[in-house]
Motif scaffolding. Structure first.
Motif, PDB file in Angstrom:
ATOM      1  N   ARG A   1      41.557  33.954  29.211  1.00  0.00           N
ATOM      2  CA  ARG A   1      40.787  32.896  29.864  1.00  0.00           C
ATOM      3  C   ARG A   1      40.064  33.521  31.048  1.00  0.00           C
ATOM      4  O   ARG A   1      40.466  34.560  31.547  1.00  0.00           O
ATOM      5  CB  ARG A   1      41.724  31.802  30.395  1.00  0.00           C
ATOM      6  CG  ARG A   1      42.563  31.131  29.332  1.00  0.00           C
ATOM      7  CD  ARG A   1      43.570  30.205  29.944  1.00  0.00           C
ATOM      8  NE  ARG A   1      42.897  28.958  30.338  1.00  0.00           N
ATOM      9  CZ  ARG A   1      43.547  27.877  30.733  1.00  0.00           C
ATOM     10  NH1 ARG A   1      44.852  27.864  30.790  1.00  0.00           N
ATOM     11  NH2 ARG A   1      42.894  26.794  31.082  1.00  0.00           N
ATOM     12  N   TYR A   2      39.029  32.837  31.526  1.00  0.00           N
ATOM     13  CA  TYR A   2      38.303  33.278  32.710  1.00  0.00           C
ATOM     14  C   TYR A   2      38.242  32.155  33.731  1.00  0.00           C
ATOM     15  O   TYR A   2      38.123  30.981  33.373  1.00  0.00           O
ATOM     16  CB  TYR A   2      36.848  33.642  32.370  1.00  0.00           C
ATOM     17  CG  TYR A   2      36.633  35.046  31.891  1.00  0.00           C
ATOM     18  CD1 TYR A   2      36.245  36.047  32.771  1.00  0.00           C
ATOM     19  CD2 TYR A   2      36.771  35.364  30.548  1.00  0.00           C
ATOM     20  CE1 TYR A   2      36.004  37.338  32.332  1.00  0.00           C
ATOM     21  CE2 TYR A   2      36.534  36.650  30.090  1.00  0.00           C
ATOM     22  CZ  TYR A   2      36.154  37.627  30.991  1.00  0.00           C
ATOM     23  OH  TYR A   2      35.917  38.904  30.553  1.00  0.00           O
ATOM     24  N   PHE A   3      38.261  32.540  35.020  1.00  0.00           N
ATOM     25  CA  PHE A   3      37.960  31.592  36.081  1.00  0.00           C
ATOM     26  C   PHE A   3      37.074  32.267  37.113  1.00  0.00           C
ATOM     27  O   PHE A   3      36.993  33.499  37.171  1.00  0.00           O
ATOM     28  CB  PHE A   3      39.221  31.015  36.736  1.00  0.00           C
ATOM     29  CG  PHE A   3      40.013  31.959  37.611  1.00  0.00           C
ATOM     30  CD1 PHE A   3      39.644  32.219  38.928  1.00  0.00           C
ATOM     31  CD2 PHE A   3      41.164  32.553  37.126  1.00  0.00           C
ATOM     32  CE1 PHE A   3      40.395  33.050  39.744  1.00  0.00           C
ATOM     33  CE2 PHE A   3      41.928  33.397  37.934  1.00  0.00           C
ATOM     34  CZ  PHE A   3      41.536  33.650  39.239  1.00  0.00           C
ATOM     35  N   ALA A   4      36.397  31.445  37.905  1.00  0.00           N
ATOM     36  CA  ALA A   4      35.605  31.931  39.035  1.00  0.00           C
ATOM     37  C   ALA A   4      36.304  31.505  40.317  1.00  0.00           C
ATOM     38  O   ALA A   4      36.740  30.362  40.450  1.00  0.00           O
ATOM     39  CB  ALA A   4      34.187  31.343  38.988  1.00  0.00           C
ATOM     40  N   ASP A   5      36.433  32.448  41.257  1.00  0.00           N
ATOM     41  CA  ASP A   5      37.045  32.139  42.551  1.00  0.00           C
ATOM     42  C   ASP A   5      36.047  31.362  43.412  1.00  0.00           C
ATOM     43  O   ASP A   5      34.929  31.078  42.964  1.00  0.00           O
ATOM     44  CB  ASP A   5      37.576  33.422  43.210  1.00  0.00           C
ATOM     45  CG  ASP A   5      36.515  34.262  43.907  1.00  0.00           C
ATOM     46  OD1 ASP A   5      35.307  33.944  43.834  1.00  0.00           O
ATOM     47  OD2 ASP A   5      36.893  35.260  44.539  1.00  0.00           O
TER      48      ASP A   5
ATOM     49  N   TRP B   1      37.300  36.286  37.174  1.00  0.00           N
ATOM     50  CA  TRP B   1      38.609  36.868  36.879  1.00  0.00           C
ATOM     51  C   TRP B   1      38.967  36.530  35.444  1.00  0.00           C
ATOM     52  O   TRP B   1      38.937  35.369  35.052  1.00  0.00           O
ATOM     53  CB  TRP B   1      39.682  36.290  37.802  1.00  0.00           C
ATOM     54  CG  TRP B   1      39.663  36.852  39.181  1.00  0.00           C
ATOM     55  CD1 TRP B   1      38.898  36.435  40.230  1.00  0.00           C
ATOM     56  CD2 TRP B   1      40.459  37.927  39.667  1.00  0.00           C
ATOM     57  NE1 TRP B   1      39.173  37.188  41.346  1.00  0.00           N
ATOM     58  CE2 TRP B   1      40.131  38.114  41.023  1.00  0.00           C
ATOM     59  CE3 TRP B   1      41.419  38.752  39.081  1.00  0.00           C
ATOM     60  CZ2 TRP B   1      40.725  39.096  41.808  1.00  0.00           C
ATOM     61  CZ3 TRP B   1      42.017  39.720  39.862  1.00  0.00           C
ATOM     62  CH2 TRP B   1      41.671  39.892  41.213  1.00  0.00           C
ATOM     63  N   GLU B   2      39.322  37.544  34.677  1.00  0.00           N
ATOM     64  CA  GLU B   2      39.865  37.330  33.337  1.00  0.00           C
ATOM     65  C   GLU B   2      41.382  37.424  33.454  1.00  0.00           C
ATOM     66  O   GLU B   2      41.904  38.390  34.017  1.00  0.00           O
ATOM     67  CB  GLU B   2      39.363  38.396  32.363  1.00  0.00           C
ATOM     68  CG  GLU B   2      39.975  38.244  30.988  1.00  0.00           C
ATOM     69  CD  GLU B   2      39.660  39.411  30.064  1.00  0.00           C
ATOM     70  OE1 GLU B   2      39.552  39.172  28.856  1.00  0.00           O
ATOM     71  OE2 GLU B   2      39.541  40.558  30.556  1.00  0.00           O
ATOM     72  N   ILE B   3      42.066  36.433  32.955  1.00  0.00           N
ATOM     73  CA  ILE B   3      43.525  36.480  32.877  1.00  0.00           C
ATOM     74  C   ILE B   3      43.835  36.659  31.391  1.00  0.00           C
ATOM     75  O   ILE B   3      43.427  35.835  30.562  1.00  0.00           O
ATOM     76  CB  ILE B   3      44.171  35.181  33.410  1.00  0.00           C
ATOM     77  CG1 ILE B   3      43.627  34.840  34.805  1.00  0.00           C
ATOM     78  CG2 ILE B   3      45.693  35.307  33.406  1.00  0.00           C
ATOM     79  CD1 ILE B   3      43.831  35.916  35.856  1.00  0.00           C
ATOM     80  N   ALA B   4      44.500  37.744  31.057  1.00  0.00           N
ATOM     81  CA  ALA B   4      44.663  38.093  29.648  1.00  0.00           C
ATOM     82  C   ALA B   4      46.053  38.613  29.339  1.00  0.00           C
ATOM     83  O   ALA B   4      46.719  39.205  30.186  1.00  0.00           O
ATOM     84  CB  ALA B   4      43.635  39.156  29.260  1.00  0.00           C
TER      85      ALA B   4
ATOM     86  N   GLY C   1      27.519  41.268  37.503  1.00  0.00           N
ATOM     87  CA  GLY C   1      27.569  42.451  36.659  1.00  0.00           C
ATOM     88  C   GLY C   1      28.953  43.043  36.473  1.00  0.00           C
ATOM     89  O   GLY C   1      29.086  44.134  35.920  1.00  0.00           O
ATOM     90  N   PHE C   2      29.975  42.344  36.920  1.00  0.00           N
ATOM     91  CA  PHE C   2      31.334  42.825  36.706  1.00  0.00           C
ATOM     92  C   PHE C   2      32.301  41.649  36.741  1.00  0.00           C
ATOM     93  O   PHE C   2      31.975  40.564  37.205  1.00  0.00           O
ATOM     94  CB  PHE C   2      31.744  43.871  37.756  1.00  0.00           C
ATOM     95  CG  PHE C   2      32.056  43.283  39.098  1.00  0.00           C
ATOM     96  CD1 PHE C   2      33.365  43.021  39.467  1.00  0.00           C
ATOM     97  CD2 PHE C   2      31.049  42.986  39.999  1.00  0.00           C
ATOM     98  CE1 PHE C   2      33.651  42.464  40.712  1.00  0.00           C
ATOM     99  CE2 PHE C   2      31.328  42.441  41.232  1.00  0.00           C
ATOM    100  CZ  PHE C   2      32.631  42.175  41.588  1.00  0.00           C
ATOM    101  N   SER C   3      33.501  41.899  36.243  1.00  0.00           N
ATOM    102  CA  SER C   3      34.583  40.924  36.381  1.00  0.00           C
ATOM    103  C   SER C   3      35.848  41.693  36.700  1.00  0.00           C
ATOM    104  O   SER C   3      35.928  42.906  36.495  1.00  0.00           O
ATOM    105  CB  SER C   3      34.764  40.101  35.102  1.00  0.00           C
ATOM    106  OG  SER C   3      35.260  40.914  34.058  1.00  0.00           O
ATOM    107  N   LEU C   4      36.812  40.985  37.215  1.00  0.00           N
ATOM    108  CA  LEU C   4      38.120  41.551  37.506  1.00  0.00           C
ATOM    109  C   LEU C   4      39.077  41.026  36.441  1.00  0.00           C
ATOM    110  O   LEU C   4      38.899  39.916  35.944  1.00  0.00           O
ATOM    111  CB  LEU C   4      38.570  41.112  38.903  1.00  0.00           C
ATOM    112  CG  LEU C   4      37.601  41.519  40.008  1.00  0.00           C
ATOM    113  CD1 LEU C   4      37.792  40.651  41.236  1.00  0.00           C
ATOM    114  CD2 LEU C   4      37.781  42.977  40.337  1.00  0.00           C
TER     115      LEU C   4
END
Length: 132
Positions: free
Chosen positions: A105-109, A115-118, A64-67
């Protein structure tokens, strides 16, 4: 401060410290703290964090959230993503231009935290943009 409950603390410490290059702070062995720009990231055992909050440690699917980590340019997005991938992150969304004029872009740890890197040219305030 952001605290993530992780299933394997040593693995997550390696991912964030060595893989992503986040500066680790001195901390007790049962928790790890990293300095971020303007805040801190804490890693704590998932079950211990759930117990501390008096909730179940079980979960599945989307939390329910992203960083988000905003950087100064499109090439920097790609650089951070390459770092994350080489550290074991799973790309969940490839790089692309966004409808708001940025690049993301997004990745999962290792524990599936997104995590969104923008790069958002309308939002970015970096070291060279701060008032003197």
């Amino acid at each position: 401060m952001i605290t993530l409950g992780v299933s394997d603390l040593p693995r997550s410490v390696v991912f964030y410290e060595q893989g992503l290059g986040l500066p680790r702070m001195d901390s007790p062995t049962e928790v790890a703290f990293f300095t971020l720009n303007g805040t801190w990231l804490g890693l704590y055992g998932r079950e211990a964090l759930a117990e501390d909050a008096s909730v179940s440690g079980e979960s599945s699917g989307f939390a329910g959230f992203s960083l988000a980590h905003n950087v100064g340019s499109e090439p920097e997005v790609d650089h951070v993503m390459a770092q994350a991938e080489s550290a074991g992150a799973v790309v969940t969304k490839p790089a692309q231009k966004t409808e708001w004029g940025g690049y993301a872009r997004y990745f999962a740890d290792p524990d599936g935290y997104l995590w969104e890197i923008a790069h958002n040219p309308l939002f970015w305030v970096g070291p060279s943009d701060e008032p003197a």
